[in-house]
Write a protein that holds these residues in place. Sequence first.
Motif, short mmCIF file in Angstrom:
data_model
loop_
_atom_site.label_atom_id
_atom_site.label_comp_id
_atom_site.label_asym_id
_atom_site.label_seq_id
_atom_site.Cartn_x
_atom_site.Cartn_y
_atom_site.Cartn_z
N GLN A 143 2.41 10.90 -6.33
CA GLN A 143 3.49 10.06 -5.78
C GLN A 143 3.45 10.10 -4.26
O GLN A 143 3.73 9.09 -3.59
CB GLN A 143 4.84 10.56 -6.29
CG GLN A 143 5.04 10.34 -7.79
CD GLN A 143 6.40 10.81 -8.27
OE1 GLN A 143 7.17 11.39 -7.48
NE2 GLN A 143 6.68 10.60 -9.56
N ARG A 144 3.10 11.26 -3.69
CA ARG A 144 3.03 11.34 -2.23
C ARG A 144 1.90 10.48 -1.68
O ARG A 144 2.04 9.84 -0.64
CB ARG A 144 2.83 12.80 -1.83
CG ARG A 144 2.83 13.01 -0.32
CD ARG A 144 2.71 14.47 0.02
NE ARG A 144 2.73 14.67 1.46
CZ ARG A 144 2.63 15.86 2.06
NH1 ARG A 144 2.51 16.96 1.30
NH2 ARG A 144 2.65 15.96 3.38
N GLN A 145 0.81 10.43 -2.37
CA GLN A 145 -0.29 9.57 -1.95
C GLN A 145 0.12 8.10 -1.98
O GLN A 145 -0.22 7.33 -1.08
CB GLN A 145 -1.51 9.82 -2.83
CG GLN A 145 -2.20 11.15 -2.59
CD GLN A 145 -3.43 11.31 -3.46
OE1 GLN A 145 -3.70 10.48 -4.33
NE2 GLN A 145 -4.17 12.42 -3.24
N LYS A 146 0.86 7.74 -3.00
CA LYS A 146 1.31 6.35 -3.08
C LYS A 146 2.26 6.02 -1.94
O LYS A 146 2.20 4.96 -1.33
CB LYS A 146 1.99 6.10 -4.43
CG LYS A 146 1.07 6.14 -5.62
CD LYS A 146 1.83 5.84 -6.90
CE LYS A 146 0.91 5.85 -8.10
NZ LYS A 146 1.63 5.57 -9.37
N LEU A 147 3.15 6.96 -1.63
CA LEU A 147 4.11 6.74 -0.55
C LEU A 147 3.40 6.62 0.80
O LEU A 147 3.73 5.76 1.61
CB LEU A 147 5.12 7.88 -0.52
CG LEU A 147 6.21 7.80 0.56
CD1 LEU A 147 7.05 6.54 0.37
CD2 LEU A 147 7.09 9.04 0.53
N MET A 148 2.40 7.48 1.03
CA MET A 148 1.64 7.41 2.28
C MET A 148 0.84 6.11 2.38
O MET A 148 0.71 5.53 3.46
CB MET A 148 0.70 8.62 2.37
CG MET A 148 1.42 9.96 2.49
SD MET A 148 2.40 10.09 4.00
CE MET A 148 1.09 10.07 5.21
N THR A 197 3.38 3.28 3.27
CA THR A 197 3.96 3.36 4.62
C THR A 197 2.90 3.47 5.70
O THR A 197 3.22 3.74 6.86
CB THR A 197 4.88 4.57 4.69
OG1 THR A 197 4.14 5.75 4.37
CG2 THR A 197 6.06 4.42 3.74
N GLU A 198 1.65 3.29 5.37
CA GLU A 198 0.58 3.38 6.36
C GLU A 198 0.68 2.22 7.36
O GLU A 198 0.94 1.08 6.99
CB GLU A 198 -0.78 3.36 5.68
CG GLU A 198 -1.94 3.55 6.66
CD GLU A 198 -3.28 3.51 5.93
OE1 GLU A 198 -4.32 3.66 6.58
OE2 GLU A 198 -3.27 3.32 4.68
N TYR A 199 0.50 2.53 8.61
CA TYR A 199 0.59 1.52 9.67
C TYR A 199 -0.69 0.71 9.72
O TYR A 199 -1.80 1.26 9.75
CB TYR A 199 0.83 2.20 11.02
CG TYR A 199 0.77 1.24 12.19
CD1 TYR A 199 1.82 0.35 12.44
CD2 TYR A 199 -0.33 1.22 13.04
CE1 TYR A 199 1.76 -0.53 13.50
CE2 TYR A 199 -0.39 0.35 14.10
CZ TYR A 199 0.66 -0.54 14.33
OH TYR A 199 0.59 -1.43 15.38
N LEU A 200 -0.52 -0.61 9.68
CA LEU A 200 -1.66 -1.54 9.77
C LEU A 200 -1.53 -2.32 11.06
O LEU A 200 -0.60 -3.12 11.23
CB LEU A 200 -1.68 -2.48 8.57
CG LEU A 200 -1.88 -1.85 7.19
CD1 LEU A 200 -1.79 -2.90 6.09
CD2 LEU A 200 -3.21 -1.11 7.13
N PRO A 201 -2.38 -2.11 12.01
CA PRO A 201 -2.29 -2.84 13.27
C PRO A 201 -2.59 -4.33 13.04
O PRO A 201 -3.36 -4.70 12.15
CB PRO A 201 -3.36 -2.18 14.14
CG PRO A 201 -4.33 -1.61 13.18
CD PRO A 201 -3.53 -1.19 11.96
#
Length: 223
Positions: free
Chosen positions: A4-9, A12-16
Amino acid sequence: MHLQRQKLMAVTEYLPPRPPGPERCLRPPQQPRQEDNGYARLLRRQVEEVFRDSRMVAVCQYNAMPGEDVVLLRHYLRKHNIEVKFVLNEIVRPVLSQSRYRNLLPLFVGRNILLVSPETKAKEMLRVLKGVPQVNLLGACIDDTILSRQGVENFAKLPPLEASQGQTLGALAVLPSQTCSLLQRGAAHLTALLDRHIQQLRDGAGQGGTPTGPEPPQSPGAP
């Protein structure tokens, strides 16, 4: 929990933002505006005059034919007061699209010619085109009515306008004459009966004098 933490990361990962492409790829190149020349305007004006001044405008598909055959075709059609007009689709289509003849636009696809006449000479036109297989009739506009090829053939089978008018006037003249005869029949029959009655009275007066009617009844006690 680790999954679940991997999915959350990942969510919410920043995409420039992507760098914009070259400007030449974003805006289409502007086409230089082609100015309308005077010759094209003249041709369009001639097409407008043809549709305005002609009672019959036939659209035909034109296939390649020798020049001598074209001259003969013009000659035979001119005998019936029919002219041949070679037109360009890029000239005719803008004119028709802004007029009441826009339903003729699907006919102007290939190479076409116009057969125009101030009279409705559909029968004569079909007779001439029957011997010219290189020219195929597609449709026509006769008296502001758009007709298909079959419609033109049906129109050619109709009697002349003068004959139709004569038949109509003859049919209209029969009805008043029949009505007049019916109205006069009763009066004529009554007149004949009165004449016969008068003649009978005269014959009776000539044979036995004035005809006497029955004696009136006498009252009781009269002498």
